[in-house]
Design an enzyme around this catalytic site. Structure first.
Site, PDB file in Angstrom:
ATOM      1  N   THR A   1      36.984  46.067  39.317  1.00  0.00           N
ATOM      2  CA  THR A   1      38.093  46.355  38.411  1.00  0.00           C
ATOM      3  C   THR A   1      38.072  47.808  37.957  1.00  0.00           C
ATOM      4  O   THR A   1      39.118  48.459  37.908  1.00  0.00           O
ATOM      5  CB  THR A   1      38.033  45.431  37.178  1.00  0.00           C
ATOM      6  OG1 THR A   1      37.871  44.089  37.621  1.00  0.00           O
ATOM      7  CG2 THR A   1      39.300  45.528  36.369  1.00  0.00           C
TER       8      THR A   1
ATOM      9  N   ARG B   1      39.296  36.185  33.479  1.00  0.00           N
ATOM     10  CA  ARG B   1      40.393  36.201  34.443  1.00  0.00           C
ATOM     11  C   ARG B   1      41.239  37.462  34.328  1.00  0.00           C
ATOM     12  O   ARG B   1      41.926  37.843  35.255  1.00  0.00           O
ATOM     13  CB  ARG B   1      41.328  35.012  34.215  1.00  0.00           C
ATOM     14  CG  ARG B   1      40.872  33.760  34.813  1.00  0.00           C
ATOM     15  CD  ARG B   1      41.234  33.653  36.281  1.00  0.00           C
ATOM     16  NE  ARG B   1      40.293  32.738  36.907  1.00  0.00           N
ATOM     17  CZ  ARG B   1      39.344  33.106  37.741  1.00  0.00           C
ATOM     18  NH1 ARG B   1      39.208  34.370  38.069  1.00  0.00           N
ATOM     19  NH2 ARG B   1      38.533  32.232  38.249  1.00  0.00           N
TER      20      ARG B   1
ATOM     21  N   LEU C   1      30.327  41.194  40.414  1.00  0.00           N
ATOM     22  CA  LEU C   1      30.939  42.403  40.968  1.00  0.00           C
ATOM     23  C   LEU C   1      32.322  42.643  40.427  1.00  0.00           C
ATOM     24  O   LEU C   1      32.902  43.691  40.640  1.00  0.00           O
ATOM     25  CB  LEU C   1      31.027  42.267  42.487  1.00  0.00           C
ATOM     26  CG  LEU C   1      29.718  42.590  43.222  1.00  0.00           C
ATOM     27  CD1 LEU C   1      29.851  42.266  44.693  1.00  0.00           C
ATOM     28  CD2 LEU C   1      29.380  44.062  43.045  1.00  0.00           C
ATOM     29  N   ARG C   2      32.856  41.642  39.733  1.00  0.00           N
ATOM     30  CA  ARG C   2      34.244  41.750  39.326  1.00  0.00           C
ATOM     31  C   ARG C   2      34.487  42.995  38.450  1.00  0.00           C
ATOM     32  O   ARG C   2      35.483  43.678  38.594  1.00  0.00           O
ATOM     33  CB  ARG C   2      34.682  40.501  38.575  1.00  0.00           C
ATOM     34  CG  ARG C   2      36.149  40.253  38.714  1.00  0.00           C
ATOM     35  CD  ARG C   2      36.615  39.322  37.657  1.00  0.00           C
ATOM     36  NE  ARG C   2      36.084  37.972  37.817  1.00  0.00           N
ATOM     37  CZ  ARG C   2      36.816  36.952  38.246  1.00  0.00           C
ATOM     38  NH1 ARG C   2      38.055  37.141  38.571  1.00  0.00           N
ATOM     39  NH2 ARG C   2      36.291  35.757  38.328  1.00  0.00           N
ATOM     40  N   GLY C   3      33.527  43.262  37.578  1.00  0.00           N
ATOM     41  CA  GLY C   3      33.676  44.424  36.706  1.00  0.00           C
ATOM     42  C   GLY C   3      33.740  45.710  37.493  1.00  0.00           C
ATOM     43  O   GLY C   3      34.596  46.571  37.262  1.00  0.00           O
TER      44      GLY C   3
END
Lengths: 599, 341
Positions: free
Chosen positions: B283, B198, B278-280
């Site tokens: 970010t 998170r 895809l979050r990485g």
């Protein structure tokens, strides 16, 4: 530069800062310095069993506090409501509006908190304490109440731990300037103290005017580095302690003697190594500590701080117990006792812990907790109605009317936590290989534990006895650290290994957890319980240890690691009532599967 | 309120300070997790930053609604009001809310207002910490010790940006978009991967080992302890500089350009490291953009990616318990291979 052993002119008759000061005098001095600057020094970690010596120290410490200083003793199983504060039910009921109750930490504002049996405190309780400690206030968000209250206090943590694997949590130790050990002080040595509360007050008045110089800060920081003390709090505390020592002496200048006191009381107990010595480390340690003569590489060559540092270092070294000093001089790094979890018993709380799984209508009976807030909430909407009813019968009511129907209890889902205890044979030539497997299995299990919140522990046996390499933990970081360096080789004291594993399992069980015992061995014991050699006795002892495991009904698994599975391993499993698993080429993954199957 | 130690006086720990600033410039990055050694000023830096954040424009309601926000980010009351005309607003400090250990669920999520129920016999909703943290920061010290059931509610709200309360016959939903900031010491237990994920950025802090830095920490800390107000006054200008830096970077952020080449490099880096989802990637790019804005660079380049790679990705690698090298060095290795650093 004067010699630290010299008594400063302004000092009274009490010589301080000498290497020959008794431990008792140092312990009393720590109490005095904490009293001079409670918030700046954080407090004292006092390792000692309960007894007259500790009582004497506590009496002295209490007598040193100026009149009106709040003193609060916090029991081991303090509830959050009592520690932090919460809703005061009685007052709320009589007032007809929410009334807050102050917690112990807020009550201790401006004073001292005594932590009883601090070595067994739960990590959660310690964390609540250290948060208040660091921020100087208690932030309360409970039972429909929200408030911030000042809570600045010093802590006296009473550590009754025995041996190396019991003691204060690092999070707590790190925040207390003084670590004192009264274990070897005899009763007749514990004499009265010649400071009094007035001197403490006078010293407090002086304190704001006292400052440490750049050179003195450098001396303290270099000493901390030379002694292998990682946390910066140690150096900060050392500076505060030096100032407090000057104030206690009625001076506004910090002298070498004060720095020596700081070195002795703050830095020495935290030492994990000694600076490089003239002697090669493989020679036997000398009876007397040698002068460190290797120059630390320090950007600029300042004569003064260097000399100062040497003096502080000497003072610190003089205060390190001889046995430890010898170890450090042998170049052995003292394993920092990474204790991250407390040993608070969970078993008494079993029905009161775990995850609240809703609120039930019901009455508080044994083992169930009345949920005050929910009960009040249930009753609240009916109040007018009930009052009107009472009025109709000619009565009068100005308090909250609670009916049996309103009672609410919190239901908890308590899942007993599993602790897998590996008992690993680290003897003989193939030990390293097997250990590597066990290590892999432990880490795989741990990686799998985040979500399931299980714990693992590791016992290894070799040579003459067994030792706990890793007390039950969930932390991968700690596990890796303790697994990193374990020597192999020597005899096979199988019985001692099983005994120790069982003791761990038993303590897990007593705290309400579920232990699983995994013995990894080829079953060929050759060292008996008492550490003497001899195959026959060793084997007999091992089997009797195994029978004990069966009698206390601990789920267990024997993994036979010998290249060709032997009868001995099977016998062991039978006696233990354990599952038997021959794994001549055990790899971490199949081990992990086996363990899960056992659980 | 005790006086916090000034953010600008925190010595060393550049990665931690940079990550906190980045999270303050672009809240959509999703907060910062600061994990590491004891006594490294984790909480100190976070509380210090809270004290210098620029103010924000807010409606005078419980949730500090943004008068310019879209329908779904307003509370029910403000939605009704705005239908009749523009909302009145004022400048308020950005909320930085502590979620202390030992908080009870009713205070975190919100519950029936006890006072009103007791005194007036009315049912009314009393907002909890999540409501107070809306548009601001929610700070959890010792986040790895937070009770599981609180973590669960938190994850749910952090994912959806709104808080649903269903209790005691109340049924309430309100916006709750906050930047999560957590700190902890890994020795006291690991963080659940769901919660770790998170956090937008994750920083590892270590105790400085060089003498001059350590001396500086001790000296400044000592000076602060002896007279906090005087110390804060002394650093006021420095803190003011940081504040205007944040403000400038926020204004500049929308104009910062991310060229395709940089996007591709970010993608390659994530593939190389095998980060999930895809979050990485998102970010890394957002953090690099916020860093560029902070430095006043109009275009995001490889250099920005390199600086934020470790903070944005180290906690998203698949754990290989048998790989001895830590996640930080794995990221650095990949960065080195890709950018030839």
């Amino acid at each position: 530069m004067s010699n630290p052993a010299a008594i400063p002119e302004s000092a009274p008759e009490r010589p301080r800062g000498e290497a020959g000061v008794s431990r008792w005098e140092d312990a009393v001095l720590a109490a005095a310095l904490m009293s001079v600057d409670p918030v700046g020094t954080g407090g004292v970690a006092l390792r000692s069993l309960a007894g007259p010596v500790r009582d004497q120290w506590l009496t002295i410490m209490r007598d040193l506090q100026p009149p009106g200083t709040p003193m609060r003793r916090i029991p081991l199983h303090v509830s959050d409501g009592r520690l932090l504060g919460g809703l005061d039910l009685a007052a709320t009921l009589s007032a007809g509006r929410p009334v807050a109750e102050r917690g112990l930490l807020v009550e201790a504002n401006g004073g001292i908190v005594e932590l009883a049996m601090a070595e067994r405190i739960a990590a959660g309780t310690a964390a609540r304490l250290t948060m208040a400690f660091d921020s100087g206030e208690v932030v309360l968000e409970r039972d429909g109440l929200a408030m911030r209250s000042p809570a600045r206090f010093a802590v006296v943590a009473l550590d009754e731990g025995v041996g190396d694997d019991e003691g204060l949590l690092n999070a707590l130790l790190d925040r207390l300037a003084f670590h004192q050990d009264l274990t070897h002080i005899r009763v007749h040595e514990a004499v009265a103290c010649d400071y009094d509360a007035d001197e403490i007050l006078a010293a407090r008045a002086l304190l704001p005017a006292i400052d440490v110089s750049e050179a003195q800060i450098e001396a303290l920081c270099s000493t901390a580095l030379a002694l292998g003390i990682p946390s910066l709090r140690a150096s900060i505390f050392a500076a505060r302690a030096a100032c407090a020592a000057a104030a206690l002496d009625g001076r506004t200048e910090v002298t070498d003697a004060d720095l020596a006191v700081a070195g002795r009381l703050v830095l020495a107990p935290r030492a994990t190594m000694l600076p490089p010595m003239e002697q090669p480390p493989d020679e036997p340690p000398p009876p007397e500590p040698e002068e460190p003569d290797q120059e630390q590489d320090k950007g600029e060559d300042q004569q003064e701080p260097k000399e100062l540092e040497d003096q502080v270092l000497e003072a610190a070294k003089a205060a390190i117990p001889a046995d430890l000093l010898a170890q450090l001089q042998l170049g052995k790094l003292r394993r920092s006792r990474a204790r991250a979890t407390g040993k608070a018993g969970a078993v008494q709380n079993a029905p009161l812990r775990g995850r609240p799984a809703g609120v039930l209508r019901g009455e508080p009976r044994a083992g169930l907790r009345l949920n005050v807030v929910e009960t009040l909430r249930a009753a609240a909407p009916w109040q007018r109605l009930r009052r009107e009813e009472i009025a109709r019968f000619g009565g009068e009511s100005n308090r909250i009317e609670i009916r049996q129907d309103d009672f609410r209890i919190t239901r908890f889902k308590h899942r007993s936590e599993t602790t897998t205890i590996f008992v690993v044979d680290a003897s003989g030539s193939s030990a390293l290989h097997r250990l590597a497997e066990a290590k892999g299995a432990v880490e795989l299990l741990l990686a799998d534990c985040y979500v399931r919140r299980d714990r693992v522990a590791l016992v290894a046996f070799r040579g003459q006895f067994a030792e706990v390499l890793l007390p039950p933990t969930r932390s991968l970081v700690r596990a890796k650290r303790s697994l990193a360096s374990l020597p192999g080789g020597g005899g096979t004291p199988l019985a001692s290994g099983i005994d120790l594993g069982m003791m761990l399992a038993d303590s897990v069980k007593r705290r309400g957890g579920t232990p699983i015992l995994i013995i990894m061995t080829d079953g060929r014991a050759n060292v008996a319980r008492d550490g003497t050699g001899g195959r026959a006795r060793a084997n007999e002892d091992a089997l009797s240890a195994a029978r004990l495991v069966r009698s206390v009904e601990i789920t267990s698994l024997v993994i036979d690691t010998s290249p060709r599975p032997q009868q001995q391993g099977r016998d062991l499993a039978v006696e233990m009532g354990a599952r038997y698993l021959p794994l001549p080429h055990a790899d971490a993954t199949s081990l992990t599967h086996a363990v899960r199957a056992a659980g | 309120m005790p006086i916090p130690f000034p953010f600008s006086a925190v010595v060393a720990q550049e990665e931690m300070k940079r990550s906190l600033l980045i999270a303050a410039i672009d809240p959509s990055i999703g907060g910062v997790l600061v994990f590491g050694d004891r006594g490294t000023g984790k909480s100190t830096a976070i509380r210090g930053l809270a004290a210098l954040l620029p103010k924000m424009r807010a409606v005078d309601c419980v949730y500090n609604c943004d008068p310019e926000a879209g329908e779904d980010a307003l509370c029910a009351e403000c939605r009704t009001k705005r239908a009749k005309g523009p909302l009145k607003s004022r400048m308020v400090p950005v909320p930085v809310v502590d979620l202390p250990l030992g908080a009870t669920e009713d205070r975190v999520i919100g519950a029936l207002d006890l006072e009103r129920a007791l005194t007036k016999g009315e049912k009314a909703f009393e907002p909890g910490l999540l409501a107070r943290a809306h548009r601001g920061f929610l700070y959890i010290d010792e986040v790895n010790l937070l009770e599981d059931h609180l973590v669960d509610s938190l994850l749910d709200v952090a994912a959806s940006g709104e808080n649903l309360v269903e209790r005691e016959g109340l049924s309430i939903r309100h916006p709750a978009r906050f930047v999560l900031v957590g700190s902890g010491n890994p020795e006291e237990g690991e963080l659940r991967p769901q919660l770790q994920d998170r956090f937008g950025l994750s920083v590892e802090v270590k105790t400085p080992q060089d003498l001059p830095t350590r001396m500086k920490v001790v000296r400044l800390r000592d000076e602060f302890e002896r007279d906090p107000p005087a110390f804060v006054a002394k650093w006021k200008r420095q803190d003011g500089k940081v504040r205007s830096q944040i403000q400038k970077a926020r204004d500049f952020l929308p104009t910062v350009e991310v060229p395709d080449a940089t996007l591709e490099q970010a993608g390659r880096l994530c593939i190389k490291l095998g980060t999930d989802g895809l979050r990485g990637e998102l970010t890394v790019i957002r953090a690099a953009r916020a860093l560029a804005a902070l430095k006043g660079d109009a275009v995001v380049l490889d250099a920005h990616l390199v600086q934020v790679a470790a903070s944005a990705l180290r906690h998203r690698l698949r754990r290989d318990p048998l790989d001895e090298s830590g996640s930080t060095s794995r990221v650095q290795r990949a960065v080195g291979e890709l950018f030839g650093e």
